[in-house]
Design an enzyme around this catalytic site. Sequence first.
Site, PDB file in Angstrom:
ATOM      1  N   CYS A 111       0.673  -1.135  -0.102  1.00  0.00           N
ATOM      2  CA  CYS A 111       0.222  -0.064  -0.165  1.00  0.00           C
ATOM      3  C   CYS A 111       0.993   1.102   0.010  1.00  0.00           C
ATOM      4  CB  CYS A 111      -1.104   0.060   1.029  1.00  0.00           C
ATOM      5  SG  CYS A 111      -1.939  -1.553   1.221  1.00  0.00           S
ATOM      6  N   HIS A 274      -4.007   6.680   1.421  1.00  0.00           N
ATOM      7  CA  HIS A 274      -4.007   5.414   1.209  1.00  0.00           C
ATOM      8  C   HIS A 274      -5.593   4.881   1.646  1.00  0.00           C
ATOM      9  CE1 HIS A 274      -4.596   1.096   0.674  1.00  0.00           C
ATOM     10  NE2 HIS A 274      -3.891   0.908   2.047  1.00  0.00           N
ATOM     11  N   ASN A 304     -10.405  -1.491   0.086  1.00  0.00           N
ATOM     12  CA  ASN A 304      -8.900  -1.283   0.025  1.00  0.00           C
ATOM     13  C   ASN A 304      -8.393  -1.709  -1.209  1.00  0.00           C
ATOM     14  OD1 ASN A 304      -6.151  -1.247   0.479  1.00  0.00           O
ATOM     15  ND2 ASN A 304      -6.440  -1.760   2.786  1.00  0.00           N
TER      16      ASN A 304
HETATM   17  N1  ACO Z   1     -18.198  -9.786  10.227  1.00  0.00           N
HETATM   18  C1  ACO Z   1     -18.430 -10.246  11.654  1.00  0.00           C
HETATM   19  N2  ACO Z   1     -17.761 -10.273  12.720  1.00  0.00           N
HETATM   20  C2  ACO Z   1     -16.543 -10.227  12.270  1.00  0.00           C
HETATM   21  C3  ACO Z   1     -16.130  -9.828  11.094  1.00  0.00           C
HETATM   22  C4  ACO Z   1     -16.981  -9.830  10.145  1.00  0.00           C
HETATM   23  N3  ACO Z   1     -16.427  -9.549   8.816  1.00  0.00           N
HETATM   24  N4  ACO Z   1     -14.565  -9.984  11.303  1.00  0.00           N
HETATM   25  C5  ACO Z   1     -14.166 -10.107  12.599  1.00  0.00           C
HETATM   26  N5  ACO Z   1     -15.447 -10.474  13.307  1.00  0.00           N
HETATM   27  C6  ACO Z   1     -15.446 -10.581  14.642  1.00  0.00           C
HETATM   28  C7  ACO Z   1     -14.289 -11.386  15.185  1.00  0.00           C
HETATM   29  O1  ACO Z   1     -14.530 -12.587  15.035  1.00  0.00           O
HETATM   30  C8  ACO Z   1     -14.593 -10.910  16.545  1.00  0.00           C
HETATM   31  O2  ACO Z   1     -15.677 -11.808  17.157  1.00  0.00           O
HETATM   32  P1  ACO Z   1     -15.243 -12.514  18.512  1.00  0.00           P
HETATM   33  O3  ACO Z   1     -15.160 -10.974  19.523  1.00  0.00           O
HETATM   34  O4  ACO Z   1     -16.489 -13.319  18.891  1.00  0.00           O
HETATM   35  O5  ACO Z   1     -13.793 -13.137  18.756  1.00  0.00           O
HETATM   36  C9  ACO Z   1     -15.235  -9.379  16.612  1.00  0.00           C
HETATM   37  O6  ACO Z   1     -15.612  -9.398  15.378  1.00  0.00           O
HETATM   38  C10 ACO Z   1     -14.160  -8.491  16.784  1.00  0.00           C
HETATM   39  O7  ACO Z   1     -13.108  -8.886  15.885  1.00  0.00           O
HETATM   40  P2  ACO Z   1     -11.589  -8.022  15.783  1.00  0.00           P
HETATM   41  O8  ACO Z   1     -10.700  -8.565  14.850  1.00  0.00           O
HETATM   42  O9  ACO Z   1     -11.588  -7.375  17.171  1.00  0.00           O
HETATM   43  O10 ACO Z   1     -12.458  -6.520  15.177  1.00  0.00           O
HETATM   44  P3  ACO Z   1     -11.930  -5.069  15.070  1.00  0.00           P
HETATM   45  O11 ACO Z   1     -12.525  -4.245  15.936  1.00  0.00           O
HETATM   46  O12 ACO Z   1     -10.389  -5.088  15.400  1.00  0.00           O
HETATM   47  O13 ACO Z   1     -12.137  -4.943  13.651  1.00  0.00           O
HETATM   48  C11 ACO Z   1     -10.724  -4.949  11.356  1.00  0.00           C
HETATM   49  C12 ACO Z   1     -11.299  -5.587  12.482  1.00  0.00           C
HETATM   50  C13 ACO Z   1     -12.212  -4.145  10.641  1.00  0.00           C
HETATM   51  C14 ACO Z   1     -10.079  -5.618  10.343  1.00  0.00           C
HETATM   52  C15 ACO Z   1      -9.768  -3.728  12.126  1.00  0.00           C
HETATM   53  O14 ACO Z   1      -8.956  -4.355  12.929  1.00  0.00           O
HETATM   54  C16 ACO Z   1      -9.066  -2.997  10.995  1.00  0.00           C
HETATM   55  O15 ACO Z   1      -9.928  -2.161  10.623  1.00  0.00           O
HETATM   56  N6  ACO Z   1      -7.829  -3.234  11.145  1.00  0.00           N
HETATM   57  C17 ACO Z   1      -6.881  -2.309  10.000  1.00  0.00           C
HETATM   58  C18 ACO Z   1      -6.854  -3.429   8.863  1.00  0.00           C
HETATM   59  C19 ACO Z   1      -6.711  -2.591   7.523  1.00  0.00           C
HETATM   60  O16 ACO Z   1      -6.962  -1.708   7.373  1.00  0.00           O
HETATM   61  N7  ACO Z   1      -5.573  -3.370   6.870  1.00  0.00           N
HETATM   62  C20 ACO Z   1      -5.219  -2.813   5.572  1.00  0.00           C
HETATM   63  C21 ACO Z   1      -4.313  -1.848   5.765  1.00  0.00           C
HETATM   64  S1  ACO Z   1      -2.799  -2.128   4.987  1.00  0.00           S
HETATM   65  C22 ACO Z   1      -2.950  -2.322   3.585  1.00  0.00           C
HETATM   66  O17 ACO Z   1      -3.704  -1.587   3.064  1.00  0.00           O
HETATM   67  C23 ACO Z   1      -2.399  -3.473   2.950  1.00  0.00           C
END
Ligand code: ACO
Length: 347
Positions: A111, A274, A304
Amino acid sequence: MKLKLLGTGSAIPELKLTNADLSTVLDTDDEWIRERTGIGSRHIAVGEDATTMAVRASKKALEAAGISAEEIDAIIVSTTSGSDLLPATACIVQRELGAKNAFAFDISVACTGFITGLTTALGYMEMGMCKTVLVVGTECLSKIMNWNDRGSCILFGDGAGACIVTGHSGKGYKPVIHTNGKDGGALTCRQMYAKDENLRKIIKIKLAELDNNEHNRELKEQYEAALNEQENVQVAMDGKAVFQFAVRQVPNVINEVLKLNEVEPDSIDRYVLHQANRRIIESIAKRLKQPENKFPTNVFEYGNTSSASIPILMDQLIENGELTAGMKICIAGFGAGLTWGAMIIDL
Ligand code: ACO
């Protein structure tokens, strides 16, 4: 030397995958995805790939710049999901455009790739090696996603963005790029070990020939690991770690590039970041104490698209008149590596 934008173009695949579509195959729903990410849909390449999208976007950029392909001196393509390992995507783009005077190569910085591409272009121009450069970010991430992992596959989409730049004499802005390989495990995609049957046979023969001394024990372990490696060319991500990295380091690098170039945050008209996730962008705006309307986003529609996200957004903003000549913009990328960087451009 001052970087000057001559034209932009983008290419988005036709097939639109909504959150509701995803919930037919995954335990997820529209509300969860929108709330956490601001993403409503993403476009997926079917029947085309990172190369064909790069070519489409580049042709539009040439048209916008009003120049012929033969006037391009260099082509830099950023991709982590190219269709070919050999030749480089940039070489195929050169062929397809008929840009016969350009040297061409790929870079792989995920990215942060588009910014790395632009800074590379600037460097080559400063060395006097070229005058007009095509920089492309293109990704077909749907091919490397784990579509069973609801924590990652919901975030990403496919697309390409292209930008033609040249250099003007005068004092330009210094860009900034950083890498932290130590924490790179937060976002990975392993390249598959060759599964060719003859190669496997040869390795097995060589393994059987190894004596059991100290040195060979280590070699044996390596050979066995290679033979047992699972086919898994898929993205794996620690979402929380990536989130924390982005909201801490992106404001830092933006402040760093502003300070380095003695530019006040308020004098930036638009921060073109980004497009990873709306929550990340909102948090960065807050930390920079800049109004959110200076941070345009299209993540709701496209998700993304990694190295393609900044040039796609720039192209759309130019197209709809939100970015116009005379504006000062700051672009910032961040992602796998971990890598992050920022630069300032006068439009
Ligand atoms: N739908 C429903 N529930 C979900 C989903 C989904 N798609 N994904 C995860 N969950 C659940 C998990 O299993 C977890 O359940 P549990 O509590 O029963 O275990 C709960 O939701 C919370 O999961 P977390 O992973 O803690 O969720 P979080 O609030 O951290 O959100 C997310 C996850 C959206 C991925 C967040 O961490 C994020 O935005 N991270 C940045 C990722 C990113 O932008 N990456 C790319 C950047 S770099 C690049 O561009 C290459």
